[in-house]
Design a protein around this motif. Structure first.
Motif, PDB file in Angstrom:
ATOM      1  N   TRP A 214       8.428  -6.968  -2.471  1.00  0.00           N
ATOM      2  CA  TRP A 214       7.735  -8.243  -2.584  1.00  0.00           C
ATOM      3  C   TRP A 214       8.873  -9.076  -3.482  1.00  0.00           C
ATOM      4  CZ3 TRP A 214       4.443  -8.890   1.094  1.00  0.00           C
ATOM      5  CH2 TRP A 214       3.783  -7.890   1.556  1.00  0.00           C
ATOM      6  N   LEU A 261      -0.770   0.643  -0.550  1.00  0.00           N
ATOM      7  CA  LEU A 261      -1.136  -0.598   0.031  1.00  0.00           C
ATOM      8  C   LEU A 261      -0.055  -1.452   0.107  1.00  0.00           C
ATOM      9  CD1 LEU A 261      -4.579  -1.198  -1.884  1.00  0.00           C
ATOM     10  CD2 LEU A 261      -4.398  -0.720   0.539  1.00  0.00           C
ATOM     11  N   SER A 262       0.708  -1.478  -1.038  1.00  0.00           N
ATOM     12  CA  SER A 262       2.016  -2.501  -1.045  1.00  0.00           C
ATOM     13  C   SER A 262       2.835  -2.401   0.086  1.00  0.00           C
ATOM     14  CB  SER A 262       2.643  -2.494  -2.307  1.00  0.00           C
ATOM     15  OG  SER A 262       3.865  -3.223  -2.281  1.00  0.00           O
ATOM     16  N   THR A 264       2.380  -0.532   3.038  1.00  0.00           N
ATOM     17  CA  THR A 264       1.714  -0.684   4.115  1.00  0.00           C
ATOM     18  C   THR A 264       1.757  -2.025   4.795  1.00  0.00           C
ATOM     19  OG1 THR A 264       0.156   1.274   3.842  1.00  0.00           O
ATOM     20  CG2 THR A 264      -0.460  -0.406   5.453  1.00  0.00           C
ATOM     21  N   ALA A 265       1.245  -2.995   3.554  1.00  0.00           N
ATOM     22  CA  ALA A 265       1.358  -4.538   3.982  1.00  0.00           C
ATOM     23  C   ALA A 265       2.831  -4.789   4.250  1.00  0.00           C
ATOM     24  CB  ALA A 265       0.662  -5.375   2.694  1.00  0.00           C
ATOM     25  N   SER A 266       3.712  -4.246   3.522  1.00  0.00           N
ATOM     26  CA  SER A 266       5.028  -4.546   3.791  1.00  0.00           C
ATOM     27  C   SER A 266       5.377  -4.258   5.157  1.00  0.00           C
ATOM     28  CB  SER A 266       6.016  -4.202   2.675  1.00  0.00           C
ATOM     29  OG  SER A 266       7.324  -3.995   2.787  1.00  0.00           O
ATOM     30  N   ARG A 269       3.882  -6.834   7.685  1.00  0.00           N
ATOM     31  CA  ARG A 269       4.799  -7.885   7.559  1.00  0.00           C
ATOM     32  C   ARG A 269       6.053  -7.922   8.262  1.00  0.00           C
ATOM     33  NH1 ARG A 269       7.708 -10.254   2.186  1.00  0.00           N
ATOM     34  NH2 ARG A 269       8.743  -8.273   2.775  1.00  0.00           N
TER      35      ARG A 269
END
Length: 283
Positions: A214, A261-262, A264-266, A269
Motif C-alpha cells: 500500500w 488482512l493486508s 488478502t485485500a491487496s 484489489r
C-alpha cells in the motif's frame, strides 16, 4: 464505547499502550529494512540471541536491559565475523549462532529455582509491567533509531537494492550493514520487554510486510508500518483485557493478522483492477 475505552482508563494499561506505540515506531524503522533485504531469519536469530544476556542478568540480579545489549552486541559481532567466512554460508552461520545462544540462555535460566516462570517472562515479555522509566528508555531508543535511520538512509537504500552500486558510490556497504545490524539490535533490545524475545519478530516483521502493498517509497512503508504497529498494540491490549489472554502474545497475533488482512485485500484489489483478457473470435 465503554468496551473500547474502559481498559485504557487503568494506569498500567495506559503505560503498556504508550510502550507499544514507542516500540511500534522503533520496529517500523528497523523492520522495514529487514523486510526489504529479506533478513527475517537474522532478526529471529538476534531476538533469541538476547536470551543468554537477559538470563544471566536476571540470575545475578543485574539490569536486564544491559544484559540484552551485551547479548545483542555478541550476536551482531558473530554474524559479521561469520559472514566474512568464504566457506560458510550466511544462513548456516546465523543458524549456528541462533541455536548456540538459545541453548546457552536456557542453560543459564535452568540454574534458577523458578525456571519455568523466568523463561516464560523472558520469552513472552510482560507488556502490562511497563514502568515510567521504561518509557523514558524507549523514548531515547526511538530518538537514536531516528537519527541512525536519517543518517544512514541513502546507504541502507543502496544496500537493499544494489550492494555493488553502493560500493561504487563509496557508501561503504560493509559499514552500512554493520550499522543496520546495530539498528536491528536496538529495535529488538527495546522491544523484548514488551513482547519478549520469542514474539518480538511479530512487531518487527508483520507491520512493514503488511505496509508494502500500500505504500510508495521506503519512508511511506515506515510510516504505515508504525501506524499498523500502533493499531496492533491497541487491538491486542483491548482483546487481551476482555478475553483474559497474554497481552504480548495477543499484540503479536493481531500484528500478524493485520499482515494477512493486508495481503488478502491487496490480492482482491489486483483482481478487480486486472484488465479482462479478450476472448479470441472465430471468423
Amino acid at each position: 464505547m465503554d468496551w473500547l475505552t474502559a481498559p485504557f482508563e487503568v494506569t498500567f494499561v495506559q503505560r503498556a499502550l504508550w510502550g507499544g506505540i514507542l516500540v511500534s515506531a522503533i520496529c517500523a524503522l528497523a523492520g522495514t529494512w529487514v523486510v526489504l533485504r529479506g533478513m527475517a531469519f537474522l532478526g529471529d536469530a538476534m531476538s533469541h540471541g538476547l536470551l543468554p544476556g537477559v538470563a544471566l542478568a536476571a540470575l545475578l540480579g543485574g539490569n536486564l536491559l544491559l544484559g540484552a545489549v551485551a547479548s545483542a552486541a555478541v550476536m551482531a559481532a558473530g554474524v559479521t565475523a561469520l559472514g566474512r567466512t568464504p566457506r560458510l554460508s550466511q544462513d548456516t552461520g546465523i543458524g549456528l549462532l541462533f541455536v548456540g545462544m538459545l541453548s546457552i540462555g536456557v542453560i543459564i535460566v535452568s540454574r534458577s529455582q523458578s525456571f519455568a516462570v523466568d523463561l516464560t517472562g523472558i520469552l513472552f515479555g510482560d507488556v502490562l509491567a511497563v514502568r515510567e522509566q521504561d518509557l523514558l528508555v524507549l523514548g531515547g531508543a526511538l530518538l537514536v533509531a531516528l537519527l541512525v535511520s536519517v543518517l544512514g538512509h541513502r546507504a541502507f537504500l543502496a544496500l537493499a537494492f544494489d550492494p555493488r552500486k553502493a560500493h561504487t558510490l563509496g557508501l561503504r556497504p560493509r559499514l552500512a550493514h554493520a550499522v543496520l545490524l546495530v539498528l536491528l539490535g536496538l529495535a529488538i533490545v527495546a522491544s523484548f520487554h514488551i513482547v519478549g524475545t520469542l514474539l518480538v519478530l511479530g512487531l518487527l516483521i508483520a507491520p512493514p510486510a503488511a505496509a508494502l502493498p500500500w505504500a510508495r517509497g521506503v519512508r511511506g512503508v515506515m510510516a504505515l508500518a508504525a501506524l499498523l504497529g500502533v493499531t496492533a498494540t491497541f487491538g491486542g491490549l483491548l482483546l487481551s483485557w476482555h478475553l483474559s489472554t497474554a497481552a504480548g502474545a495477543t499484540v503479536s497475533a493481531v500484528a500478524v493478522a493485520l499482515f494477512f488482512l493486508s495481503h488478502t485485500a491487496s490480492g482482491l484489489r489486483h483482481l478487480r483492477t486486472r484488465p479482462a483478457t479478450p476472448h479470441p473470435t472465430v471468423d
